[in-house]
Design a protein around this motif. Structure first.
Motif, PDB file in Angstrom:
ATOM      1  N   ILE A   1      15.276 -24.218  -2.463  1.00  0.00           N
ATOM      2  CA  ILE A   1      14.059 -24.313  -1.656  1.00  0.00           C
ATOM      3  C   ILE A   1      12.880 -23.716  -2.418  1.00  0.00           C
ATOM      4  O   ILE A   1      11.777 -24.259  -2.446  1.00  0.00           O
ATOM      5  CB  ILE A   1      14.249 -23.554  -0.320  1.00  0.00           C
TER       6      ILE A   1
ATOM      7  N   ALA B   1       7.810 -26.085  -7.669  1.00  0.00           N
ATOM      8  CA  ALA B   1       7.624 -27.281  -8.470  1.00  0.00           C
ATOM      9  C   ALA B   1       6.508 -28.152  -7.918  1.00  0.00           C
ATOM     10  O   ALA B   1       5.933 -28.967  -8.636  1.00  0.00           O
ATOM     11  CB  ALA B   1       8.920 -28.071  -8.546  1.00  0.00           C
ATOM     12  N   LEU B   2       6.190 -27.992  -6.643  1.00  0.00           N
ATOM     13  CA  LEU B   2       5.105 -28.779  -6.071  1.00  0.00           C
ATOM     14  C   LEU B   2       3.769 -28.077  -6.242  1.00  0.00           C
ATOM     15  O   LEU B   2       2.752 -28.526  -5.717  1.00  0.00           O
ATOM     16  CB  LEU B   2       5.370 -29.039  -4.591  1.00  0.00           C
TER      17      LEU B   2
ATOM     18  N   GLN C   1       7.737 -21.424   3.437  1.00  0.00           N
ATOM     19  CA  GLN C   1       9.134 -21.851   3.344  1.00  0.00           C
ATOM     20  C   GLN C   1      10.120 -20.730   3.664  1.00  0.00           C
ATOM     21  O   GLN C   1      10.964 -20.856   4.536  1.00  0.00           O
ATOM     22  CB  GLN C   1       9.434 -22.395   1.939  1.00  0.00           C
TER      23      GLN C   1
ATOM     24  N   ASN D   1       7.223 -27.525 -16.927  1.00  0.00           N
ATOM     25  CA  ASN D   1       6.418 -27.116 -15.765  1.00  0.00           C
ATOM     26  C   ASN D   1       6.549 -25.619 -15.505  1.00  0.00           C
ATOM     27  O   ASN D   1       6.297 -25.149 -14.421  1.00  0.00           O
ATOM     28  CB  ASN D   1       6.772 -27.940 -14.511  1.00  0.00           C
TER      29      ASN D   1
ATOM     30  N   ARG E   1       1.743 -27.461 -12.257  1.00  0.00           N
ATOM     31  CA  ARG E   1       2.915 -28.007 -11.570  1.00  0.00           C
ATOM     32  C   ARG E   1       2.551 -29.190 -10.688  1.00  0.00           C
ATOM     33  O   ARG E   1       3.406 -29.983 -10.328  1.00  0.00           O
ATOM     34  CB  ARG E   1       3.586 -26.923 -10.733  1.00  0.00           C
ATOM     35  N   LYS E   2       1.284 -29.233 -10.295  1.00  0.00           N
ATOM     36  CA  LYS E   2       0.870 -30.405  -9.540  1.00  0.00           C
ATOM     37  C   LYS E   2       0.868 -31.629 -10.436  1.00  0.00           C
ATOM     38  O   LYS E   2       1.146 -32.741 -10.001  1.00  0.00           O
ATOM     39  CB  LYS E   2      -0.529 -30.181  -8.956  1.00  0.00           C
TER      40      LYS E   2
ATOM     41  N   MET F   1       8.683 -32.446 -10.249  1.00  0.00           N
ATOM     42  CA  MET F   1      10.068 -32.207 -10.660  1.00  0.00           C
ATOM     43  C   MET F   1      11.044 -32.576  -9.551  1.00  0.00           C
ATOM     44  O   MET F   1      10.786 -32.354  -8.371  1.00  0.00           O
ATOM     45  CB  MET F   1      10.250 -30.737 -11.034  1.00  0.00           C
TER      46      MET F   1
ATOM     47  N   PHE G   1      15.261 -32.319  -8.597  1.00  0.00           N
ATOM     48  CA  PHE G   1      16.396 -31.493  -8.988  1.00  0.00           C
ATOM     49  C   PHE G   1      17.729 -32.189  -8.777  1.00  0.00           C
ATOM     50  O   PHE G   1      17.819 -33.229  -8.124  1.00  0.00           O
ATOM     51  CB  PHE G   1      16.373 -30.181  -8.202  1.00  0.00           C
TER      52      PHE G   1
ATOM     53  N   ASN H   1      16.928 -31.230  -2.518  1.00  0.00           N
ATOM     54  CA  ASN H   1      16.569 -29.972  -1.864  1.00  0.00           C
ATOM     55  C   ASN H   1      15.360 -30.122  -0.954  1.00  0.00           C
ATOM     56  O   ASN H   1      14.332 -29.496  -1.155  1.00  0.00           O
ATOM     57  CB  ASN H   1      16.323 -28.879  -2.900  1.00  0.00           C
ATOM     58  N   PRO H   2      15.504 -30.950   0.093  1.00  0.00           N
ATOM     59  CA  PRO H   2      14.389 -31.061   1.033  1.00  0.00           C
ATOM     60  C   PRO H   2      14.190 -29.730   1.749  1.00  0.00           C
ATOM     61  O   PRO H   2      15.127 -28.956   1.892  1.00  0.00           O
ATOM     62  CB  PRO H   2      14.871 -32.129   2.019  1.00  0.00           C
ATOM     63  N   PHE H   3      12.962 -29.474   2.175  1.00  0.00           N
ATOM     64  CA  PHE H   3      12.718 -28.287   2.999  1.00  0.00           C
ATOM     65  C   PHE H   3      13.332 -28.519   4.371  1.00  0.00           C
ATOM     66  O   PHE H   3      13.396 -29.655   4.840  1.00  0.00           O
ATOM     67  CB  PHE H   3      11.215 -28.057   3.170  1.00  0.00           C
TER      68      PHE H   3
ATOM     69  N   TYR I   1       3.767 -31.561   2.208  1.00  0.00           N
ATOM     70  CA  TYR I   1       3.709 -30.142   1.806  1.00  0.00           C
ATOM     71  C   TYR I   1       2.815 -29.893   0.596  1.00  0.00           C
ATOM     72  O   TYR I   1       1.933 -29.036   0.616  1.00  0.00           O
ATOM     73  CB  TYR I   1       5.124 -29.638   1.527  1.00  0.00           C
ATOM     74  N   GLY I   2       3.040 -30.678  -0.471  1.00  0.00           N
ATOM     75  CA  GLY I   2       2.295 -30.467  -1.707  1.00  0.00           C
ATOM     76  C   GLY I   2       0.792 -30.597  -1.503  1.00  0.00           C
ATOM     77  O   GLY I   2       0.006 -29.872  -2.114  1.00  0.00           O
TER      78      GLY I   2
ATOM     79  N   ARG J   1       8.177 -36.696  -2.275  1.00  0.00           N
ATOM     80  CA  ARG J   1       7.457 -35.437  -2.136  1.00  0.00           C
ATOM     81  C   ARG J   1       6.749 -35.087  -3.443  1.00  0.00           C
ATOM     82  O   ARG J   1       5.599 -34.620  -3.452  1.00  0.00           O
ATOM     83  CB  ARG J   1       8.478 -34.368  -1.764  1.00  0.00           C
ATOM     84  N   ALA J   2       7.454 -35.317  -4.556  1.00  0.00           N
ATOM     85  CA  ALA J   2       6.858 -35.017  -5.851  1.00  0.00           C
ATOM     86  C   ALA J   2       5.710 -35.990  -6.136  1.00  0.00           C
ATOM     87  O   ALA J   2       4.678 -35.604  -6.673  1.00  0.00           O
ATOM     88  CB  ALA J   2       7.917 -35.102  -6.946  1.00  0.00           C
TER      89      ALA J   2
ATOM     90  N   VAL K   1       1.714 -35.655  -4.616  1.00  0.00           N
ATOM     91  CA  VAL K   1       0.607 -34.880  -5.204  1.00  0.00           C
ATOM     92  C   VAL K   1       0.066 -35.551  -6.464  1.00  0.00           C
ATOM     93  O   VAL K   1      -0.734 -34.956  -7.191  1.00  0.00           O
ATOM     94  CB  VAL K   1       1.018 -33.428  -5.521  1.00  0.00           C
TER      95      VAL K   1
END
Ligand SMILES: Nc1ncnc2c1ncn2[C@@H]1O[C@H](COP(=O)(O)OP(=O)(O)OP(=O)(O)O)[C@@H](O)[C@H]1O
Ligand SMILES: Nc1ncnc2c1ncn2[C@@H]1O[C@H](COP(=O)(O)OP(=O)(O)OP(=O)(O)O)[C@@H](O)[C@H]1O
Ligand SMILES: [Mg+2]
Ligand SMILES: [Mg+2]
Ligand SMILES: O=P([O-])([O-])[O-]
Lengths: 284, 296, 292, 266, 266
Positions: A167, A173-174, A185, D66, D99-100, D104, D106, D110-112, D122-123, D175-176, D179
């Protein structure tokens, strides 16, 4: 062959012994609670809860003490929670390995083991005397807040640790900053665990007696506190006070008070366990 | 802390003797019915402890089971505190043993002294050291703590010097410790206020005291007529003049105290003064109020 | 701008963490300042060697030994009761009991630790002491035996829970190795698992000792309030904590010698628990490294 | 000085073709040297695959781009990593901004633990964007980009955890993308997925390379062959061989590479 | 009754050739059926290998023979497992006794955190044997059997944890041998080891089969081919094929087997 049989018997015997030990504590507690219920349950009625203290056991109630406990709980939460959670966040998410982190770690582990009465002495000198709060609800709350601080920190850290690293990775990473990651989070995701820890810590606070005696909580306060600077009594002190009286009637009152106090503690523990179970499922 | 004082006038702060506590508590409780707006708090710090706070001006009224001492007076004076002493009741000190104790019925003041004087510490530890006929068993002593007026009074009356006592006994401000201690211990002996004995007469046995004129058991009768000597005494409350001046409720409270004491005392096991004596106390108080209350 | 915000937040969090240091410093300062005042009036030699503790009486003695012996005696009784029982529980739960039982019994046992200590005091005084008196005739109404036993009940969950965690953390491969060799559960537990989990178990015992030494209300209510240098469990004793409570119940006038005695007693207590906590922390740290 | 100038000029020219660049990079975890002197340039709008046996440093190297290793205890880097010619490890680089730009994905989805919508938004939200309309537009776009829109459009408020593994992974990609990065790093994005989901994601990668520079770590040689234009083979922290995927898989220069791709070890 | 008698007679005759026998065995973990109706006989003094993709039930099946699954939560078995014709799951079987007869070696070397000597002597000590001389003799013998003696003879009191992985695994085998079992179960005994240690252990297995009936689970087909006389291929809880190793690896009957051994899945 014979030898092996003997080993098996020993094994069986130990199993029975284990069951005996496991049940021992619980059964003793149950017996005790049972006897207290017998002594005290018929004493509990609305009047007992809403009556002020009295010299006559049958007229005496726990209102002042109950309200004192409520005040203490609320103020203690307000004081301990932000500091404890913030400290935990720092240690878990910000602190880098090193001397400072190490020192904090040892220190918190040590604080958790300091006897509660020592916190009473600290509160007596610092809050009651130097800061001149007197034996007020506020002084009591500060004292108990320090007492439960290590518990809040440790359990919050556990809760944060339980949030999967993935998480954090995802959030960073975002392009999220540290604080964004923490506040958006980690805290929501660990809230169940934090809540559990906090409730357990508070259930400890609600049963604490010694430190409040040391800072001078009163024996006879016939009114519920109306401000943080008021003098106060709490349930365990009221119970202690009743235990200290020689008349039998007060022993009954003590039993009744204990029932209420146990009810509150067990309720808090039950709620905590409920949240823990609910929350643990989330990551499994 | 003295925050209480600044908070307005509807609270009365009392501390002091645990012996007087039940009396004042009873009065306070009844007073609540008369004037529910007034918050009365009563601490139990013992007479000495109470005077310390009183001398600092932290309390309005101090309960006392002995008169104020010179050094306590001096502190009050230093802090510009003027006060009035009022007698409110009589109390006797009961010497008690376990009901299973079948060897002591009467004890002389001499024997008590031998038992409690400082020199006894570590030396007088067995019953038969006091009277060879008594059993060769360790004696377990129970008595009020040093902050209590009862302790001061007992030591003064028995040992001859207030506060002078052996230290190796169970000294507790917590009266139940004393009651439980003696009632649970065949070889125990203790002393405390008569009132507490009466509430526990089933668990304890009272011992008559011989003050030189034969064995006398304490009772309402022997206490109020003074024949239970030297272990009977008057109880007091002390009132702070500035409280009288600033807080009319304190005046109400004391008046109520003196009016109601005779009827309430029986409840709590103490011996009332005579009517004449109460009258005198009331007059003293009226004069004190007169002196300190600003004319309206 | 955002950097600044982040920095401010980090510093705020850091200062919260530093509060804990301040608490420790506060405790040490408060205790040692008052204790320093105390020791300027009372020689430390007397404090450590005088067999009597009568600071409130005219013939004053300031020997901590009677309070210490009371503390150690009650703690010893508690530990002597709680260690075998707690350890047996932990072994039973982790090796014998079905998983579902473990899930219910652990919180139930932890409830024992959640019961307020006043309640235990009441229990000791009104139930355990009279019960013990029925077959120990010479038992005083206040004694270290029943206070110690009840304290033992209270600390059982500390030992059973932490030891169980330690046993649970022993890799399953070791357990299987033992069974594979033909061990009974008992042999497996005592010959393999307990030694392998020993550091965790030791930590739990040390924590329990520290807990017992610092426990207050049970001993204040049930052990009596008479400082005496004895190891006889049937007579009244006074612990350091009970002394502090006893004095606190009266008025403690700041600056008086009696006020200082509670801090002198307090610092003694603090040193003991501090040492125990430090030892347990060090063991725990080693232990953690072992399995990671 | 002139030396530096020259380099810069070269860097600029590279910029168009080479999006990412590593120069003399060493990475240490405490005393352990995980990356050993790697020089490498990665082309824009191509898919580059990193392969190599477990523990050879693929993830470590990927995460340099990143700066995801920054939070790892004991991590230390030497050398330079440049994106569009800019050293991303020099002082005052805004890591969040970086990072924007570099998205990335994984290994494990790994969703929130939030709603689908919240995951994708989110981003943008953490950038302070509050405009509802805009957020919604971006969420829909991103979900469409990863071909998840049709599957979830009726229930954007459902918890992301209720999706299947493959859906979750596509959500993570969406999600990536939301942004608008220009680079996409993927660390074994399909290793936790079933073959069907894997195929979908491979397809997706193929489409995305139009707009993004993609670097993907994979254990699956077939996958590397299928999706990537270039492949780099790592071994024990070193870059052993780096070439067009076709070349590397059919006719590797180095013996080690050949041993690995023919399955003789690893 | 007579039916039973007959079976017994048959069992007896099998005994010599067939050491282990499974009859209609089903295993459940709660509701999950991990072993599906397996019948199988395993020959004495041979090495039998179990192969199959991960999760197919090899370990589960292997561990039936020394009842190591008994302690697993939710485990339930149907059918019969016989050793030397005796049903080992019937009531009143002495499980500890059984396990002395059936030694087991695990995937990860799991020496006790004790000295080398204590490790090997453990099985004897728990039987109550205290005779020092005898214990020492057995320890030395067992260590020699696994060719570890020369490496550790100077330091039997050293902690077993200080040995290398390969040495630890040989120690675990020595530990199992010390109690003189007749059967040896090995669950991927070399998968955590380097090639050199693996070779040593394979050699050892080869020697041991003189005296023991050995069943070995392995992921490594080459290994199965090298060390085993018979091989059983499991798939999704079923026994697909069981034959002489030579036959199974060169000329399998079933398509699934062939797919697996040629690496087409798993
Ligand atoms: N946080 C860390 N601390 C210490 N060492 C690490 C850390 N992360 C990775 N390593 C070590 O660095 C080396 C490279 O690790 P890395 O994760 O980059 O390998 P990888 O090629 O991605 O492997 P895999 O295919 O298993 O994901 C490994 O030897 C690993 O043990
Ligand atoms: N304790 C358990 N509880 C529930 N299911 C289990 C348990 N142990 C194993 N299983 C399941 O039973 C099946 C068979 O497992 P087993 O460990 O026997 O497989 P395996 O062939 O040994 O696999 P591997 O090669 O990975 O060791 C698997 O699907 C596994 O998930
Ligand atoms: Mg990786
Ligand atoms: Mg397996
Ligand atoms: O509490 P005392 O009455 O004994 O002072």
């Amino acid at each position: 062959m014979n030898r092996i049989k003997k080993n098996r018997y020993k094994d069986k015997a130990f199993k029975i012994w284990g069951i005996f030990c496991t049940l021992l504590g619980i059964v003793l507690l149950a017996i005790f609670i049972g006897s207290i219920l017998i002594d005290g349950i018929q004493r509990i009625d609305w009047e007992f809860i809403t009556n002020l203290p009295s010299r006559k056991a049958e007229r005496a109630g726990i209102w002042t003490a109950l309200m004192g406990s409520v005040w203490i709980l609320v103020l203690t939460t307000i004081i301990a929670l932000p500091v404890g959670i913030a400290a935990a966040i720092y240690l878990e998410e910000y602190a880098k390995k090193g001397k400072l982190a190490n020192l904090l770690e040892i220190n918190i582990s040590n604080l958790a083991g300091v006897p509660s009465i020592i916190y009473g002495l600290l509160g007596l000198e610092i809050f009651v005397r130097i800061i001149q709060m007197g034996s007020s609800v506020l002084a009591g709350s500060f004292t108990l807040a320090l007492l439960i601080l290590p518990i809040v920190i440790v359990s919050t850290r556990e809760a944060l640790k339980a949030v999967p690293k993935s998480i954090r990775d995802a959030s960073y990473a975002l392009g999220a900053s540290k604080w964004q990651t923490v506040s958006r989070q980690l805290l929501p995701a660990s809230s169940g665990g934090i809540l559990t820890g906090v409730i357990l810590a508070l259930s400890r606070a609600v049963g604490e007696t010694a430190p409040l005696i040391v800072i001078g909580a009163l024996a006879y306060v016939p009114f519920a506190p109306s401000s943080p600077m008021d003098e106060f009594s709490v349930l365990p002190i009221q119970i202690f006070n009743w235990i200290s009286r020689p008349q039998h009637g007060f022993e009954v009152n003590a039993a009744a008070g204990i029932i209420i106090l146990l009810l509150i503690t067990f309720l808090m523990n039950g709620v905590a366990v409920y949240f823990r179970n609910k929350w643990q499922k989330k990551f499994k | 802390g003295n925050n209480k004082k600044d908070k307005g006038t509807s609270s009365i702060n009392i501390d002091g003797s645990s012996t007087v506590y039940p009396v004042t508590e009873a009065i306070a409780e009844e007073f609540r019915a008369v004037d529910p707006e007034v918050d009365v708090t009563i601490g139990v710090s013992g007479t000495g402890g109470g005077f310390k706070k009183f001398g600092r001006g932290e309390t309005d009224i101090s309960n006392a089971s002995r008169p104020i001492k010179e050094n306590e007076k001096a502190i009050a004076e230093q802090n510009d505190i003027d006060y009035l002493e009022l007698e409110v009741a009589y109390d006797g000190l009961a010497v008690v043993v376990n009901p299973e104790n079948d060897w002591v019925d009467c004890i002389t003041v001499e024997q008590l002294k031998k038992l409690w004087e400082p020199g006894a510490q570590g030396n007088i530890t067995r019953w038969n050291q006091i009277n060879p006929e008594w059993p060769d068993e360790e004696i377990h002593l129970f008595g009020p703590g040093v902050a209590s007026g009862t302790f001061d009074y007992f030591t003064e009356a028995v040992v001859g010097e207030s506060g002078s006592s052996r230290g190796d006994y169970t000294a507790s401000e917590d009266d139940n410790v004393l009651v439980q201690g003696v009632s649970g211990d065949k070889y125990g002996l203790g002393f405390f206020g008569l009132a507490y004995f009466e509430e526990n007469s089933d668990k304890l046995r009272m011992v008559a005291v011989d003050g030189g004129e034969g064995c006398v058991e304490p009772s309402t009768q022997t206490v109020s007529d003074g024949s239970y000597a030297p272990l009977s005494r008057p109880l007091f409350v002390y009132v702070n003049s500035s409280s009288v001046k600033n807080n009319p409720k304190v005046v109400d409270f004391i008046n109520f105290y003196l009016d109601e004491a005779p009827s309430l005392l029986k409840d709590v096991g103490y011996v009332p003064l005579t009517d004449a004596e109460y009258k005198e106390q009331k007059e003293n108080f009226a004069a004190f109020v007169e002196k300190h209350q600003p004319k309206k | 701008m955002r950097k600044l915000k982040e920095t401010v937040i980090e510093k705020t969090l850091l200062s919260s963490a530093l509060v804990t240091i301040a608490v420790t410093v506060g405790i040490i300062l408060v205790l040692s300042l008052e204790a320093f005042n105390f020791f300027s009036e009372v020689s430390i030699i007397d404090f450590l060697t005088d067999p009597e503790w009568t600071p409130l009486f005219s013939d004053k003695h300031f020997g901590i030994l009677p309070l210490l012996s009371g503390t150690l005696l009650t703690s010893f009784i508690a530990i002597a009761f709680a260690v075998p029982v707690g350890l047996s529980i932990s072994i039973y739960i982790s090796e014998y009991a079905p998983k579902s039982f473990r899930r219910t019994i652990k919180p139930a046992l932890e409830l024992l630790a959640a019961v307020p200590t006043v309640v235990y005091g009441f229990f000791a005084l009104t139930v355990v002491t009279p019960f013990l008196q029925s077959f120990i005739p010479g038992l005083s109404g206040f004694n270290s035996l029943s206070a110690g036993l009840v304290m033992g009940i209270m600390i059982i969950p500390f030992i059973s829970s932490l030891s169980e965690d330690a046993l649970h953390a022993v890799p399953n491969s070791l357990r299987e190795a033992g069974y594979g060799m033909g061990s009974t559960k008992l042999q497996n537990s005592f010959r393999i698992l307990v030694p392998a989990a020993s550091s965790g178990i030791i930590v739990s015992v040390i924590l329990a000792i520290s807990r017992a030494i610092g426990e207050t209300m049970i001993v204040a209510i049930a052990a009596g309030q008479q400082p005496r240098l004895t190891f006889d469990p049937t007579v009244p004793v006074e612990t350091i904590t009970a002394y502090i409570v006893q004095v606190s119940l009266g008025d403690v006038q700041h600056g008086s010698l009696e006020y200082r005695t509670i801090f002198a007693a307090g610092i003694t207590l603090f040193i003991f628990t501090f040492l125990l906590n430090t030892i347990s922390y060090q063991i725990r740290k080693k232990f953690r490294e072992k399995y990671e | 000085m002139s030396q530096n100038k020259k380099e810069e000029v070269i860097d600029k020219s590279i910029k168009k073709k080479h999006k990412l660049q590593a120069k003399g990079v060493n990475v240490y975890y405490d005393d352990f040297k995980a990356i050993k002197g790697i020089d490498m340039k990665i082309r824009a709008n191509k898919v580059t695959a990193f392969i190599g046996p477990s523990g050879c440093g693929k993830s470590t190297f990927l995460r340099l781009f990143n700066r995801m290793n920054d939070y790892v205890d004991g991590f230390r880097m030497e050398g330079k990593i440049k994106i569009d010619g800019e050293d991303i490890y020099k002082k005052n680089v805004n890591v969040e901004q970086l990072r924007k730009q570099v998205g990335m994905v994984f290994q494990k989805p790994n969703p929130f633990p939030k709603s689908i919508y919240e995951n994708v938004a989110y981003g943008l939200k953490i950038q302070g964007i509050k405009d509802k309309k805009f957020l919604e537009k971006k969420v829909v776009e991103s979900l469409k980009d990863v071909a998840l829109w049709d599957e979830v459009k009726d229930d954007l408020n459902k918890s992301a955890l209720a999706l299947s593994g493959g859906q979750q992974q596509r959500l993570c990609i969406a999600r990536a993308l939301a942004v608008e990065p220009s680079i996409l790093l993927m660390d074994e994005p399909t290793s936790a997925l079933d073959p069907l989901s894997t195929a979908k994601i491979e397809e997706l990668i193929y489409e995305l390379k139009e707009k993004y520079t993609i670097v993907i770590v994979t254990h699956n040689m077939q996958q590397a062959g299928r999706v990537s234009d270039y492949t780099a083979f790592f071994y024990l922290g070193e870059l052993i061989e780096y070439d067009k995927s076709k070349k590397l898989f059919t006719n590797p220069e180095k013996q080690q590479t050949e041993n690995y791709i023919t399955g003789r070890f690893g």
